[in-house]
Design a protein around this motif. Structure first.
Motif, short mmCIF file in Angstrom:
data_model
loop_
_atom_site.label_atom_id
_atom_site.label_comp_id
_atom_site.label_asym_id
_atom_site.label_seq_id
_atom_site.Cartn_x
_atom_site.Cartn_y
_atom_site.Cartn_z
N GLN A 29 0.83 -1.20 0.00
CA GLN A 29 0.00 0.00 0.00
C GLN A 29 0.87 1.26 0.00
O GLN A 29 0.62 2.20 -0.76
CB GLN A 29 -0.93 0.00 1.21
N ARG B 39 -8.59 1.34 2.41
CA ARG B 39 -8.60 2.56 3.22
C ARG B 39 -10.02 3.10 3.26
O ARG B 39 -10.87 2.77 2.45
CB ARG B 39 -7.65 3.61 2.63
N LEU C 130 -9.28 0.07 8.82
CA LEU C 130 -9.08 0.94 7.66
C LEU C 130 -9.34 2.38 8.04
O LEU C 130 -10.37 2.70 8.64
CB LEU C 130 -10.02 0.54 6.51
N ASP D 2 -5.96 7.23 5.57
CA ASP D 2 -4.61 7.18 5.01
C ASP D 2 -4.13 5.76 4.73
O ASP D 2 -2.98 5.57 4.31
CB ASP D 2 -3.63 7.86 5.98
N GLY D 3 -4.97 4.79 4.96
CA GLY D 3 -4.56 3.41 4.75
C GLY D 3 -5.11 2.54 5.86
O GLY D 3 -6.11 2.87 6.49
N PHE D 4 -4.47 1.42 6.11
CA PHE D 4 -4.92 0.54 7.17
C PHE D 4 -3.81 0.31 8.19
O PHE D 4 -2.62 0.44 7.88
CB PHE D 4 -5.44 -0.80 6.63
#
Length: 268
Positions: A176, A187, A209, A212-214
């Motif tokens: 990612q 996300r 999640l 900005d992502g997980f």
């Protein structure tokens, strides 16, 4: 949970390779591998043995850049390992010896280097420790492929199975961060995934999640979807070796989100 000691990874690399070799004894090497449908069992064995040799050569030479396959001695497999071998055994003896020799050489290179030796990797950690862990779990997962193909028993040690999940989550996180288009979709929406091993106390993961992502951590918490099952089955699920509907797995909550996760961590 933490990563395993360096020497343990080296020992597991040898142990898991020996188990793979045992599964291949007497097996039909032309059989298709359902979890890797482009491969036969022979293809799978050559892939594993080639990966061992490639990583071992990177560590042995303290490579500062990626190493082309053509520069790795024996990468393509043993002489006489194919169908119609002159030995009359379909090349399985040569293949077995080649697997054993490659794993032994790689474990030796890793032990001699030590975990802190600087070496090129494709990941987040430029050290020999990365390759010790990666080659262990490469072998663990492909041993599962062989076992699922042949019907052989499969049960990695609990700490190895748990570390395989830890490493896979780290790989997806790295992908990612590097802009992989599938992992990039993991996300947003405040969704979460909880894994709960029913046979090993404390073996739980919470994946959350965010915008900005997980992120992930070892925790017990309510989630968008939860999966309960043996630690081995959870590891196989996260590596997409069994489906959410497999016997022994219990999915609670939003099953569509579990499918979403699995579909976007399917690279490599």
């Amino acid at each position: 949970m933490t990563t395993l000691p360096h020497d343990r990874y080296c020992s597991e690399l040898l142990l898991q390779t020996d188990r793979l070799r045992s599964v291949l004894v007497g097996a039909d090497l032309t059989a298709k591998v359902p979890t890797c449908p482009a491969w036969t069992l022979r293809d799978l064995a050559v892939h594993v043995g080639g990966a061992h040799r490639w990583a071992g050569e990177l560590v042995r030479t303290r490579a500062r850049d990626d190493l082309p396959d053509a520069l790795v001695p024996g990468f393509a497999g043993p002489e006489g390992a194919g169908p119609g071998s002159a030995t009359g055994d379909d090349g399985r003896a040569a293949l077995d010896a080649w697997l054993a020799e490659g794993a032994a050489a790689t474990a030796l290179a890793l032990r001699e280097a030590g975990p802190d030796a600087t070496v090129w990797t494709w990941g987040w950690d430029g050290s020999a420790a990365f390759w010790a862990r990666r080659m262990t779990h490469e072998t663990v997962v492909h041993l599962a492929d062989a076992a699922l193909t042949t019907g052989a028993a499969y049960a990695p040690a609990p700490d190895v199975a748990a570390d395989t999940i830890d490493e896979w989550l780290r790989i997806v996180s790295h992908a990612q961060a590097e802009g992989d288009p599938e992992a990039a979709e993991l996300r947003g929406g405040g969704r979460s995934l909880h894994l709960h091993a029913t046979d090993v106390p404390g073996a739980e993961w919470l994946v959350e999640l965010g915008e900005d992502g997980f992120t992930w951590r070892h925790a017990h918490a309510k989630a968008t979807v939860a999966v309960r099952g043996t630690l081995t089955d959870l590891m196989l699920l996260m590596n997409r070796r069994i489906a959410p509907g497999a016997d022994g797995l219990e999915v609670l909550g939003d099953a569509a989100f579990l499918d979403f996760w699995l579909a976007r961590s399917s690279f490599g």
